[in-house]
Design a protein around this motif. Structure first.
Motif, PDB file in Angstrom:
ATOM      1  N   SER A 259      39.031  40.864  18.716  1.00 33.57           N
ATOM      2  CA  SER A 259      38.541  40.838  20.089  1.00 33.57           C
ATOM      3  C   SER A 259      37.604  39.671  20.347  1.00 33.57           C
ATOM      4  CB  SER A 259      37.836  42.151  20.439  1.00 33.57           C
ATOM      5  OG  SER A 259      36.597  42.258  19.767  1.00 33.57           O
ATOM      6  N   THR A 260      36.967  39.141  19.291  1.00 28.78           N
ATOM      7  CA  THR A 260      36.070  38.020  19.502  1.00 28.78           C
ATOM      8  C   THR A 260      36.823  36.761  19.885  1.00 28.78           C
ATOM      9  OG1 THR A 260      36.111  37.422  17.153  1.00 28.78           O
ATOM     10  CG2 THR A 260      34.371  38.928  17.875  1.00 28.78           C
ATOM     11  N   GLY A 261      38.140  36.769  19.741  1.00 27.95           N
ATOM     12  CA  GLY A 261      38.948  35.617  20.109  1.00 27.95           C
ATOM     13  C   GLY A 261      39.598  35.753  21.467  1.00 27.95           C
ATOM     14  N   ILE A 262      39.183  36.744  22.248  1.00 23.60           N
ATOM     15  CA  ILE A 262      39.673  36.916  23.608  1.00 23.60           C
ATOM     16  C   ILE A 262      38.472  37.042  24.527  1.00 23.60           C
ATOM     17  CG2 ILE A 262      40.935  38.432  25.174  1.00 23.60           C
ATOM     18  CD1 ILE A 262      42.727  39.221  22.875  1.00 23.60           C
ATOM     19  N   LEU A 263      38.476  36.280  25.605  1.00 24.52           N
ATOM     20  CA  LEU A 263      37.348  36.308  26.526  1.00 24.52           C
ATOM     21  C   LEU A 263      37.555  37.397  27.571  1.00 24.52           C
ATOM     22  CD1 LEU A 263      36.774  32.493  27.134  1.00 24.52           C
ATOM     23  CD2 LEU A 263      35.357  34.035  25.776  1.00 24.52           C
ATOM     24  N   ASP A 264      36.809  38.481  27.452  1.00 22.85           N
ATOM     25  CA  ASP A 264      36.867  39.520  28.469  1.00 22.85           C
ATOM     26  C   ASP A 264      36.141  39.086  29.741  1.00 22.85           C
ATOM     27  OD1 ASP A 264      38.348  41.633  27.292  1.00 22.85           O
ATOM     28  OD2 ASP A 264      36.671  42.042  25.957  1.00 22.85           O
ATOM     29  N   ASN A 265      35.144  38.236  29.576  1.00 22.69           N
ATOM     30  CA  ASN A 265      34.347  37.795  30.715  1.00 22.69           C
ATOM     31  C   ASN A 265      34.269  36.273  30.732  1.00 22.69           C
ATOM     32  OD1 ASN A 265      33.284  40.417  31.839  1.00 22.69           O
ATOM     33  ND2 ASN A 265      32.578  40.593  29.726  1.00 22.69           N
ATOM     34  N   PHE A 266      34.584  35.709  31.865  1.00 25.23           N
ATOM     35  CA  PHE A 266      34.449  34.262  32.046  1.00 25.23           C
ATOM     36  C   PHE A 266      34.227  34.013  33.530  1.00 25.23           C
ATOM     37  CE2 PHE A 266      38.902  35.427  32.156  1.00 25.23           C
ATOM     38  CZ  PHE A 266      39.357  34.842  33.324  1.00 25.23           C
ATOM     39  N   GLY A 267      33.678  32.856  33.824  1.00 24.03           N
ATOM     40  CA  GLY A 267      33.274  32.611  35.198  1.00 24.03           C
ATOM     41  C   GLY A 267      33.863  31.348  35.799  1.00 24.03           C
ATOM     42  N   LEU A 268      33.532  31.142  37.061  1.00 22.94           N
ATOM     43  CA  LEU A 268      33.925  29.942  37.783  1.00 22.94           C
ATOM     44  C   LEU A 268      32.688  29.296  38.379  1.00 22.94           C
ATOM     45  CD1 LEU A 268      36.261  28.164  38.999  1.00 22.94           C
ATOM     46  CD2 LEU A 268      36.052  29.578  41.059  1.00 22.94           C
ATOM     47  N   GLN A 269      32.529  27.999  38.157  1.00 26.53           N
ATOM     48  CA  GLN A 269      31.515  27.242  38.870  1.00 26.53           C
ATOM     49  C   GLN A 269      32.048  27.006  40.278  1.00 26.53           C
ATOM     50  OE1 GLN A 269      29.131  25.566  40.812  1.00 26.53           O
ATOM     51  NE2 GLN A 269      28.121  25.606  38.806  1.00 26.53           N
ATOM     52  N   LEU A 270      31.351  27.547  41.263  1.00 30.29           N
ATOM     53  CA  LEU A 270      31.841  27.531  42.637  1.00 30.29           C
ATOM     54  C   LEU A 270      31.967  26.123  43.214  1.00 30.29           C
ATOM     55  CD1 LEU A 270      29.952  30.622  44.089  1.00 30.29           C
ATOM     56  CD2 LEU A 270      32.359  30.480  43.392  1.00 30.29           C
TER      57      LEU A 270
ATOM     58  N   ARG B 282      35.881  28.628  20.150  1.00 26.71           N
ATOM     59  CA  ARG B 282      35.603  29.344  18.897  1.00 26.71           C
ATOM     60  C   ARG B 282      34.257  28.894  18.331  1.00 26.71           C
ATOM     61  NH1 ARG B 282      36.880  33.874  17.176  1.00 26.71           N
ATOM     62  NH2 ARG B 282      34.622  33.960  17.203  1.00 26.71           N
ATOM     63  N   ALA B 283      34.023  27.588  18.325  1.00 21.07           N
ATOM     64  CA  ALA B 283      32.744  27.069  17.845  1.00 21.07           C
ATOM     65  C   ALA B 283      31.608  27.579  18.712  1.00 21.07           C
ATOM     66  CB  ALA B 283      32.761  25.541  17.831  1.00 21.07           C
ATOM     67  N   GLY B 284      31.836  27.614  20.027  1.00 18.29           N
ATOM     68  CA  GLY B 284      30.803  28.122  20.918  1.00 18.29           C
ATOM     69  C   GLY B 284      30.447  29.559  20.629  1.00 18.29           C
ATOM     70  N   MET B 285      31.455  30.410  20.516  1.00 17.00           N
ATOM     71  CA  MET B 285      31.207  31.832  20.263  1.00 17.00           C
ATOM     72  C   MET B 285      30.486  32.050  18.937  1.00 17.00           C
ATOM     73  SD  MET B 285      34.588  33.797  21.709  1.00 17.00           S
ATOM     74  CE  MET B 285      33.784  35.402  21.688  1.00 17.00           C
ATOM     75  N   ASP B 286      30.791  31.205  17.962  1.00 19.13           N
ATOM     76  CA  ASP B 286      30.182  31.348  16.636  1.00 19.13           C
ATOM     77  C   ASP B 286      28.775  30.772  16.566  1.00 19.13           C
ATOM     78  OD1 ASP B 286      32.467  32.554  15.720  1.00 19.13           O
ATOM     79  OD2 ASP B 286      33.272  30.754  14.746  1.00 19.13           O
ATOM     80  N   ASN B 287      28.359  30.050  17.601  1.00 16.29           N
ATOM     81  CA  ASN B 287      27.065  29.363  17.541  1.00 16.29           C
ATOM     82  C   ASN B 287      26.188  29.623  18.764  1.00 16.29           C
ATOM     83  OD1 ASN B 287      27.058  27.407  15.009  1.00 16.29           O
ATOM     84  ND2 ASN B 287      29.133  27.363  15.871  1.00 16.29           N
ATOM     85  N   GLY B 288      26.348  30.795  19.359  1.00 15.63           N
ATOM     86  CA  GLY B 288      25.393  31.229  20.367  1.00 15.63           C
ATOM     87  C   GLY B 288      25.767  30.985  21.811  1.00 15.63           C
ATOM     88  N   MET B 289      26.966  30.475  22.084  1.00 12.54           N
ATOM     89  CA  MET B 289      27.374  30.284  23.472  1.00 12.54           C
ATOM     90  C   MET B 289      27.819  31.632  24.038  1.00 12.54           C
ATOM     91  SD  MET B 289      29.998  27.415  25.050  1.00 12.54           S
ATOM     92  CE  MET B 289      28.974  26.046  24.484  1.00 12.54           C
ATOM     93  N   LYS B 290      27.196  32.032  25.142  1.00 17.65           N
ATOM     94  CA  LYS B 290      27.421  33.366  25.698  1.00 17.65           C
ATOM     95  C   LYS B 290      28.231  33.360  26.987  1.00 17.65           C
ATOM     96  CE  LYS B 290      22.896  34.794  23.918  1.00 17.65           C
ATOM     97  NZ  LYS B 290      21.525  35.245  24.292  1.00 17.65           N
ATOM     98  N   TYR B 291      28.225  32.250  27.702  1.00 13.88           N
ATOM     99  CA  TYR B 291      28.877  32.206  29.006  1.00 13.88           C
ATOM    100  C   TYR B 291      29.829  31.015  29.062  1.00 13.88           C
ATOM    101  CZ  TYR B 291      25.094  35.417  30.077  1.00 13.88           C
ATOM    102  OH  TYR B 291      24.226  36.482  30.046  1.00 13.88           O
ATOM    103  N   PHE B 292      31.043  31.280  29.529  1.00  8.63           N
ATOM    104  CA  PHE B 292      32.093  30.272  29.569  1.00  8.63           C
ATOM    105  C   PHE B 292      32.551  30.136  31.019  1.00  8.63           C
ATOM    106  CE2 PHE B 292      31.889  32.272  25.477  1.00  8.63           C
ATOM    107  CZ  PHE B 292      31.949  31.216  24.582  1.00  8.63           C
ATOM    108  N   ILE B 293      32.251  28.979  31.608  1.00 10.16           N
ATOM    109  CA  ILE B 293      32.396  28.784  33.041  1.00 10.16           C
ATOM    110  C   ILE B 293      33.426  27.698  33.332  1.00 10.16           C
ATOM    111  CG2 ILE B 293      31.170  28.363  35.195  1.00 10.16           C
ATOM    112  CD1 ILE B 293      30.059  30.726  33.596  1.00 10.16           C
ATOM    113  N   VAL B 294      34.498  28.074  34.018  1.00 11.92           N
ATOM    114  CA  VAL B 294      35.536  27.129  34.406  1.00 11.92           C
ATOM    115  C   VAL B 294      35.009  26.175  35.474  1.00 11.92           C
ATOM    116  CG1 VAL B 294      37.717  26.951  35.672  1.00 11.92           C
ATOM    117  CG2 VAL B 294      37.470  28.642  33.830  1.00 11.92           C
TER     118      VAL B 294
END
Length: 299
Positions: free
Chosen positions: A42-53, A261-273
């Protein structure tokens, strides 16, 4: 959609189980092993991600409510705002804006803002509705490292103000902080001299890459400093140095499975398109396609 993604996770976990070492297949721990495998997958699937408006800025200027409703329908669960001239709440009260996003199942996690003006008021209003960050998106190229040293001090002070109101401060990069200046890389200086308790960073992966740097190397070199990331792809049909070269995610040349993957493993919490260039499509169509890519991404 959520059920489909749960199925993907479970299927991935079951498939991974065929390759587990024998010691992990002991009958006495079978349920525990499956749970761990599911968690790992599950750590390899983003359940939550955002959009920069800002990606749909023209639509936001015309009708922010309709635009945000459409964004929620594409599958985004988070939004990151910007000040389009009516403030970060688009002419609404902060509580009204929160009611809108809550009703749509969206988390308004952060906004780009002018952190040099009215920061106290912005921080108070943002924190009151549960936002996580106010983000400085631009300081511009500087003439010397002394200028960046002053900016470094500004960021620490702005971070302290945000902390007092219960919200976090971050800085979003462009390419200019990754260009050598007086024998130093300004972004390295900011990372190494801002107070980690007061200042976090939003990595715009596109701009790091366009400046000739490796986003993965930076994420690993400075773990837990890049807590937010812009997912913005780079077209391979243009000159590499072209500043306005973003494209629909997954159609460009950036390796997002490795980067995220590197982000998730090193403290990145939010992924914004984010996307700023549109060829043969509209910003809203691109936002929908980018959401589909993010929902299908496994890494």
């Amino acid at each position: 959609m959520k059920n489909r993604r749960k199925f993907i996770k479970l299927s991935a976990a079951m498939g991974a189980g065929a390759f587990l070492p024998l010691q992990f297949c002991s009958p006495k721990k079978e349920s525990d092993t499956l749970s761990e495998a599911v968690l790992s997958a599950s750590t390899g699937i983003l359940d939550n991600f955002g959009l920069q408006l800002y990606s749909v800025k023209e639509n936001m200027a015309e009708d922010p409510v309709a635009t945000i409703k459409a964004v929620a329908g594409y599958g985004y669960t988070q939004i990151e705002g910007f000040d389009g001239g009516k403030g970060i709440f688009w002419g609404m009260k902060n509580t009204e804006f929160k009611s809108l996003t809550d009703d749509l199942g969206l988390s308004f996690i952060a906004s780009h803002a002018n952190t040099y003006e009215n920061l106290e008021k912005q921080a108070e209003e943002a924190a009151a509705i549960g936002m996580k960050y106010l983000i400085n998106p631009w300081v511009g190229p500087q003439k010397s490292m002394d200028d960046f040293k002053r900016i470094n001090d500004d960021f620490n002070k702005q971070g302290e103000i945000c902390k007092q109101y219960g919200i976090k401060f971050a800085y979003h990069n462009h390419g200019y902080t990754f260009v050598d200046l007086d024998g130093q890389i300004p972004h390295d200086y900011l990372l190494e001299n801002t107070d980690p308790e007061l200042v976090e960073f939003e990595m715009d992966t596109y701009w790091v890459y366009t400046a000739g740097k490796d986003p993965v190397e930076y994420i690993k070199k400075y773990p837990n400093r890049f807590t937010l990331g812009h997912v913005k792809d780079k077209s391979g049909d243009l000159e590499f140095s072209e500043p306005n070269g973003s494209t629909i995610i997954g159609t460009g040349i950036m390796d997002f499975p490795t980067i995220l993957r590197a982000g998730m493993d090193n403290g990145m919490k939010y992924f914004i398109v984010e996307q700023e260039r549109f060829e043969g499509t509209t910003p809203m169509e691109a936002a929908e396609k980018n959401a589909a890519f993010m929902k299908s991404l496994v890494f």
